[in-house]
Design an enzyme around this catalytic site. Structure first.
Site, short mmCIF file in Angstrom:
data_model
loop_
_atom_site.label_atom_id
_atom_site.label_comp_id
_atom_site.label_asym_id
_atom_site.label_seq_id
_atom_site.Cartn_x
_atom_site.Cartn_y
_atom_site.Cartn_z
N LYS A 88 0.86 -1.18 0.00
CA LYS A 88 0.00 0.00 0.00
C LYS A 88 0.89 1.23 0.00
O LYS A 88 1.71 1.43 0.89
CB LYS A 88 -0.91 0.00 1.22
CG LYS A 88 -1.75 1.27 1.30
CD LYS A 88 -2.81 1.17 2.36
CE LYS A 88 -3.56 2.48 2.46
NZ LYS A 88 -4.63 2.43 3.46
N ARG A 148 -10.66 10.03 1.91
CA ARG A 148 -10.51 10.68 3.21
C ARG A 148 -11.64 11.69 3.43
O ARG A 148 -12.03 11.94 4.57
CB ARG A 148 -9.13 11.32 3.33
CG ARG A 148 -8.03 10.26 3.37
CD ARG A 148 -6.63 10.84 3.42
NE ARG A 148 -5.64 9.77 3.26
CZ ARG A 148 -4.34 9.97 3.06
NH1 ARG A 148 -3.86 11.20 3.01
NH2 ARG A 148 -3.52 8.94 2.93
N LYS A 194 1.17 10.18 5.58
CA LYS A 194 1.34 8.82 6.10
C LYS A 194 2.63 8.20 5.57
O LYS A 194 2.75 6.98 5.47
CB LYS A 194 0.11 7.98 5.71
CG LYS A 194 -1.21 8.55 6.25
CD LYS A 194 -2.39 7.60 6.06
CE LYS A 194 -3.69 8.19 6.64
NZ LYS A 194 -4.84 7.27 6.51
N GLU A 219 7.56 -6.69 1.30
CA GLU A 219 6.34 -6.57 2.09
C GLU A 219 5.43 -7.77 1.86
O GLU A 219 4.87 -8.35 2.80
CB GLU A 219 5.56 -5.30 1.70
CG GLU A 219 6.12 -3.99 2.24
CD GLU A 219 5.78 -3.76 3.72
OE1 GLU A 219 5.18 -4.66 4.34
OE2 GLU A 219 6.14 -2.70 4.24
N LYS A 262 -2.19 -1.51 -3.92
CA LYS A 262 -3.05 -0.32 -3.86
C LYS A 262 -2.23 0.95 -3.91
O LYS A 262 -1.23 1.02 -3.19
CB LYS A 262 -3.81 -0.39 -2.55
CG LYS A 262 -4.70 0.77 -2.27
CD LYS A 262 -5.35 0.56 -0.94
CE LYS A 262 -6.15 1.81 -0.63
NZ LYS A 262 -6.55 1.84 0.75
N SER A 313 -10.17 5.71 -4.65
CA SER A 313 -11.10 6.82 -4.81
C SER A 313 -10.65 7.84 -5.84
O SER A 313 -11.45 8.32 -6.64
CB SER A 313 -11.32 7.50 -3.45
OG SER A 313 -10.08 7.92 -2.90
N TYR A 331 -15.40 1.29 -6.66
CA TYR A 331 -16.62 1.98 -6.24
C TYR A 331 -17.69 1.89 -7.33
O TYR A 331 -18.86 2.14 -7.07
CB TYR A 331 -16.31 3.45 -5.92
CG TYR A 331 -15.33 3.55 -4.78
CD1 TYR A 331 -15.76 3.38 -3.47
CD2 TYR A 331 -13.96 3.75 -5.00
CE1 TYR A 331 -14.87 3.42 -2.41
CE2 TYR A 331 -13.06 3.79 -3.95
CZ TYR A 331 -13.51 3.62 -2.66
OH TYR A 331 -12.63 3.64 -1.62
#
Ligand code: PBG
Length: 338
Positions: free
Chosen positions: A207, A217, A231, A247, A262, A288, A327
């Site tokens: 990610k 968000r 982040k 990872e 992602k 998004s 979505y």
């Protein structure tokens, strides 16, 4: 032994005319290598408190926050269109947010009630829920903050509590999206010792710290809490590919059942590399911002939205994704039935 193809003459024009198989629709379908199917799609759903009140998300045209009293019927119609799983994302009331995100492991929180609602309405629908603290914290970070730093091990302990209440509520797949180190192993152990050995873990393994999460968000209401913070100290640097492989290898070793890459479209190389390097289902997330870009262009009359969406999602499959979070899942499932 040399393979048979070595003895074939080189494909040269005019003996080989690649346009021949493209000339007619029926043949294009016969030679098609990848197909998008409604069962490839996972529908991410934003949920909130309130009765019969859907609220639109300005930066995600066509997407609403859905209250629990109509969640069941929405899940049912998605399932009738062939969608096999829903992923839940809560918009938590401001008054319930705390610095540690305690509401995340409260047994009767919004997500736990939503899991039960869906399972009651459509038992055969797979339910996925995010493990991360950002919808619940006053600062909008995915973990517990001490002296300005998201602390790893205390956060992992909190994530285990969060995963357990979700599993208890009937969640089929818990999906840690927080990017703390060691959380997959700890969550797996916590699930095992509480008797949830069949609850799956979808690890958001690769990610990235992406600019494409902005509309999400807004939707969960963490944007204003996060303010100007970022982040970058836990999500991955978009410039790295080898690190994603480390990872993923670690999350698999710790017990992940599936891994996620992602965002999606800007990271097709990572999806492809993961799919060819590991024998584990690779899921991908059309995030998004990717959704918003297509919708914004459509609103301006600059793109054919249906075609752009189908092309985009087909590209995920070509890259090697098994299932895709989008979505647009319901709209796309409908289109695929036409
Ligand atoms: C939070 C979370 C994020 C998304 C899914 N889970 C945002 C973030 O990391 O800030 C992004 C999804 C999207 O943009 O569609 N743990």
């Amino acid at each position: 032994m040399p393979s048979a193809t070595c003895h074939l003459p080189p494909a040269t024009f005019p003996a080989t005319r690649l346009r021949r198989t493209r000339m007619q629709g029926w043949c294009r379908e016969l030679v098609r290598e990848y197909r998008l199917h409604p069962s490839d799609l996972i529908w991410p759903v934003f949920i909130h408190e309130g009765k019969n009140k859907q609220t639109p998300i300005a930066s995600m045209p066509g997407v609403n926050r859905i209250p629990l009293d109509i969640l069941g019927e929405n899940a049912k119609s998605a399932n009738q269109l062939g969608i096999k799983a829903i992923a839940l994302f809560p918009s938590i009331e401001t008054k319930l947010k705390t610095p540690c995100g305690d509401e995340a492991w409260s047994e009767n929180n919004l997500v736990c009630r939503a899991i039960k609602t869906i399972k009651d309405a459509v038992p055969e629908m797979g339910v996925i829920a995010d493990v991360a603290l950002d919808p619940y914290t006053t600062h909008g970070q995915d973990g517990i903050v001490e002296k300005g730093v998201v602390v790893n091990d205390k956060t992992v302990a909190a994530l285990c509590k969060q995963a357990l209440v979700m599993a208890e509520a009937g969640c089929n797949i818990v999906a840690p999206s927080d990017m703390m180190d060691g959380r997959i192993g700890s969550i797996r152990a916590a699930l095992e010792s509480a008797g949830f050995q069949d609850t799956m873990i979808l690890a958001y393994a690769a990610k990235y710290a992406s600019a494409f999460y902005g509309p999400f968000r807004d939707a969960v209401g963490s944007a204003k809490n996060l303010g100007k913070s970022d982040k970058h100290n836990y999500q991955m640097d978009p410039a790295n590919s080898d690190e994603a492989m480390r990872e993923i290898a670690m999350d698999i070793a710790e017990g992940a059942d599936m891994v996620m890459v992602k965002p999606g479209l800007p990271y097709l190389d990572i999806i492809q590399r993961t799919a060819s390097s590991f024998h584990i289902p690779v899921f991908a997330y059309q995030v998004s911002g990717e959704y918003a870009m297509i919708k914004a262009a459509v609103q301006n009359g600059w793109l054919d939205g249906d075609a752009a969406m189908l092309e985009s999602l087909t590209a995920f499959k070509r890259a090697g994704a098994r299932a895709i979070f989008t979505y647009a899942a319901v709209d796309v499932a409908r289109l695929l039935h036409e």
